[in-house]
Scaffold this motif. Structure first.
Motif, PDB file in Angstrom:
ATOM      1  N   ARG A  21      42.883 168.907  42.455  1.00 19.52           N
ATOM      2  CA  ARG A  21      43.688 167.918  43.962  1.00 19.52           C
ATOM      3  C   ARG A  21      45.158 168.502  42.803  1.00 19.52           C
ATOM      4  O   ARG A  21      45.743 168.680  44.215  1.00 19.52           O
ATOM      5  CB  ARG A  21      44.075 166.259  43.327  1.00 19.52           C
ATOM      6  CG  ARG A  21      42.425 166.424  44.739  1.00 19.52           C
ATOM      7  CD  ARG A  21      42.806 164.155  44.162  1.00 19.52           C
ATOM      8  NE  ARG A  21      42.461 163.588  43.661  1.00 19.52           N
ATOM      9  CZ  ARG A  21      41.727 162.950  42.282  1.00 19.52           C
ATOM     10  NH1 ARG A  21      41.012 163.744  42.933  1.00 19.52           N
ATOM     11  NH2 ARG A  21      41.987 162.806  41.658  1.00 19.52           N
ATOM     12  N   GLN A  22      45.227 168.279  41.873  1.00 23.26           N
ATOM     13  CA  GLN A  22      46.857 168.913  41.503  1.00 23.26           C
ATOM     14  C   GLN A  22      46.810 170.068  41.892  1.00 23.26           C
ATOM     15  O   GLN A  22      47.912 170.534  42.019  1.00 23.26           O
ATOM     16  CB  GLN A  22      46.928 168.439  40.041  1.00 23.26           C
ATOM     17  CG  GLN A  22      47.346 167.271  39.310  1.00 23.26           C
ATOM     18  CD  GLN A  22      48.070 166.274  40.280  1.00 23.26           C
ATOM     19  OE1 GLN A  22      49.527 167.118  40.937  1.00 23.26           O
ATOM     20  NE2 GLN A  22      47.612 165.090  41.314  1.00 23.26           N
ATOM     21  N   LEU A  23      46.042 170.915  41.129  1.00 26.57           N
ATOM     22  CA  LEU A  23      45.745 172.600  41.871  1.00 26.57           C
ATOM     23  C   LEU A  23      45.929 173.162  43.448  1.00 26.57           C
ATOM     24  O   LEU A  23      46.704 173.963  43.367  1.00 26.57           O
ATOM     25  CB  LEU A  23      45.006 173.233  41.082  1.00 26.57           C
ATOM     26  CG  LEU A  23      44.730 173.258  40.202  1.00 26.57           C
ATOM     27  CD1 LEU A  23      43.661 173.797  39.025  1.00 26.57           C
ATOM     28  CD2 LEU A  23      46.220 174.128  39.011  1.00 26.57           C
ATOM     29  N   ALA A  24      45.523 172.547  44.303  1.00 28.60           N
ATOM     30  CA  ALA A  24      45.220 172.484  45.337  1.00 28.60           C
ATOM     31  C   ALA A  24      47.085 171.865  46.320  1.00 28.60           C
ATOM     32  O   ALA A  24      47.284 172.722  47.067  1.00 28.60           O
ATOM     33  CB  ALA A  24      44.283 171.501  45.891  1.00 28.60           C
ATOM     34  N   LYS A  25      47.972 171.404  45.428  1.00 31.95           N
ATOM     35  CA  LYS A  25      48.822 170.356  46.029  1.00 31.95           C
ATOM     36  C   LYS A  25      50.098 172.115  45.815  1.00 31.95           C
ATOM     37  O   LYS A  25      50.793 172.146  46.357  1.00 31.95           O
ATOM     38  CB  LYS A  25      49.395 169.759  44.987  1.00 31.95           C
ATOM     39  CG  LYS A  25      48.683 168.184  46.026  1.00 31.95           C
ATOM     40  CD  LYS A  25      49.734 166.938  45.212  1.00 31.95           C
ATOM     41  CE  LYS A  25      48.579 165.315  45.240  1.00 31.95           C
ATOM     42  NZ  LYS A  25      49.101 164.269  44.786  1.00 31.95           N
ATOM     43  N   LYS A  26      49.377 172.851  44.952  1.00 32.79           N
ATOM     44  CA  LYS A  26      50.521 173.791  44.137  1.00 32.79           C
ATOM     45  C   LYS A  26      49.550 174.979  43.891  1.00 32.79           C
ATOM     46  O   LYS A  26      49.559 175.596  42.716  1.00 32.79           O
ATOM     47  CB  LYS A  26      50.742 173.573  43.391  1.00 32.79           C
ATOM     48  CG  LYS A  26      52.280 171.511  42.843  1.00 32.79           C
ATOM     49  CD  LYS A  26      52.745 172.176  41.447  1.00 32.79           C
ATOM     50  CE  LYS A  26      53.288 170.174  42.142  1.00 32.79           C
ATOM     51  NZ  LYS A  26      53.831 169.743  41.309  1.00 32.79           N
ATOM     52  N   PRO A  27      49.201 175.341  45.336  1.00 29.86           N
ATOM     53  CA  PRO A  27      48.612 176.682  45.202  1.00 29.86           C
ATOM     54  C   PRO A  27      49.277 177.768  44.087  1.00 29.86           C
ATOM     55  O   PRO A  27      48.375 179.129  44.139  1.00 29.86           O
ATOM     56  CB  PRO A  27      48.306 177.303  46.747  1.00 29.86           C
ATOM     57  CG  PRO A  27      49.286 175.594  47.246  1.00 29.86           C
ATOM     58  CD  PRO A  27      50.670 175.449  46.712  1.00 29.86           C
ATOM     59  N   VAL A  28      50.528 178.339  44.695  1.00 29.21           N
ATOM     60  CA  VAL A  28      51.433 179.134  44.112  1.00 29.21           C
ATOM     61  C   VAL A  28      51.438 178.971  42.078  1.00 29.21           C
ATOM     62  O   VAL A  28      51.135 180.061  41.836  1.00 29.21           O
ATOM     63  CB  VAL A  28      52.734 178.947  44.404  1.00 29.21           C
ATOM     64  CG1 VAL A  28      53.919 180.343  42.874  1.00 29.21           C
ATOM     65  CG2 VAL A  28      53.092 179.074  45.300  1.00 29.21           C
ATOM     66  N   PHE A  29      51.208 177.632  42.166  1.00 25.31           N
ATOM     67  CA  PHE A  29      51.283 177.162  40.072  1.00 25.31           C
ATOM     68  C   PHE A  29      49.534 177.758  40.194  1.00 25.31           C
ATOM     69  O   PHE A  29      49.251 178.515  38.796  1.00 25.31           O
ATOM     70  CB  PHE A  29      51.596 175.941  39.859  1.00 25.31           C
ATOM     71  CG  PHE A  29      51.032 175.874  38.775  1.00 25.31           C
ATOM     72  CD1 PHE A  29      52.102 176.630  37.368  1.00 25.31           C
ATOM     73  CD2 PHE A  29      49.907 174.785  38.017  1.00 25.31           C
ATOM     74  CE1 PHE A  29      52.033 175.567  36.486  1.00 25.31           C
ATOM     75  CE2 PHE A  29      50.001 174.718  36.525  1.00 25.31           C
ATOM     76  CZ  PHE A  29      50.993 175.213  36.036  1.00 25.31           C
ATOM     77  N   ALA A  30      49.023 177.730  40.838  1.00 28.73           N
ATOM     78  CA  ALA A  30      47.116 177.723  40.743  1.00 28.73           C
ATOM     79  C   ALA A  30      47.653 179.221  40.608  1.00 28.73           C
ATOM     80  O   ALA A  30      45.844 179.742  39.900  1.00 28.73           O
ATOM     81  CB  ALA A  30      46.114 176.625  42.263  1.00 28.73           C
ATOM     82  N   SER A  31      47.618 179.968  41.598  1.00 28.11           N
ATOM     83  CA  SER A  31      47.390 181.267  41.508  1.00 28.11           C
ATOM     84  C   SER A  31      48.407 181.939  40.358  1.00 28.11           C
ATOM     85  O   SER A  31      47.355 183.272  39.664  1.00 28.11           O
ATOM     86  CB  SER A  31      48.279 182.136  42.669  1.00 28.11           C
ATOM     87  OG  SER A  31      49.648 182.237  42.592  1.00 28.11           O
ATOM     88  N   ILE A  32      49.125 181.508  39.816  1.00 32.10           N
ATOM     89  CA  ILE A  32      50.158 182.068  38.863  1.00 32.10           C
ATOM     90  C   ILE A  32      48.993 181.852  37.292  1.00 32.10           C
ATOM     91  O   ILE A  32      48.339 183.017  36.519  1.00 32.10           O
ATOM     92  CB  ILE A  32      51.244 181.723  38.397  1.00 32.10           C
ATOM     93  CG1 ILE A  32      52.173 182.204  39.479  1.00 32.10           C
ATOM     94  CG2 ILE A  32      51.782 182.196  36.885  1.00 32.10           C
ATOM     95  CD1 ILE A  32      53.175 181.041  39.125  1.00 32.10           C
TER      96      ILE A  32
END
Length: 107
Positions: free
Chosen positions: A96-107
């Motif tokens: 859920r946290q990664l879904a809220k911040k997709p840019v962070f997740a892609s990095i």
């Protein structure tokens, strides 16, 4: 810190194991006492009733070991399921946290 938390976990597991075995002993004593009371009501003396209740109950030591083994195994299964549930909750939270911040997740 790792050694201390490991020690705490070990002591907690030992105390839970002890608690399960104490519960088993208490339950067996309860059944022997109830049967003794029934036999006294039927006319046996207290000593005769207790001896007969123990004789009819069977090998008390074997029963204690077997029931204790089963109870400890069930307690271990319960703890493993709780641990898996905590991991599932943690993974869900992370997703859920990664879904809220997709840019962070892609990095």
């Amino acid at each position: 810190m790792g050694r201390i938390s490991g020690l705490r976990r070990f002591l907690r597991l030992r105390s839970r194991h002890r608690s399960v075995l104490e519960d088993v002993d208490e339950e067996l004593r309860f059944h022997i006492e109830r049967r003794t009371e029934q036999l006294v009501a039927e006319g046996y003396t207290e000593d005769e009733a207790r001896a007969e209740a123990r004789r009819k109950f069977g090998d008390l030591d074997r029963i204690q070991r077997e029931v204790g083994r089963v109870a400890v195994r069930a307690e271990g299964d319960r703890r493993r399921l709780e641990a898996l549930d905590r991991v599932r909750q943690d993974l869900g939270f992370a997703a859920r946290q990664l879904a809220k911040k997709p840019v962070f997740a892609s990095i």
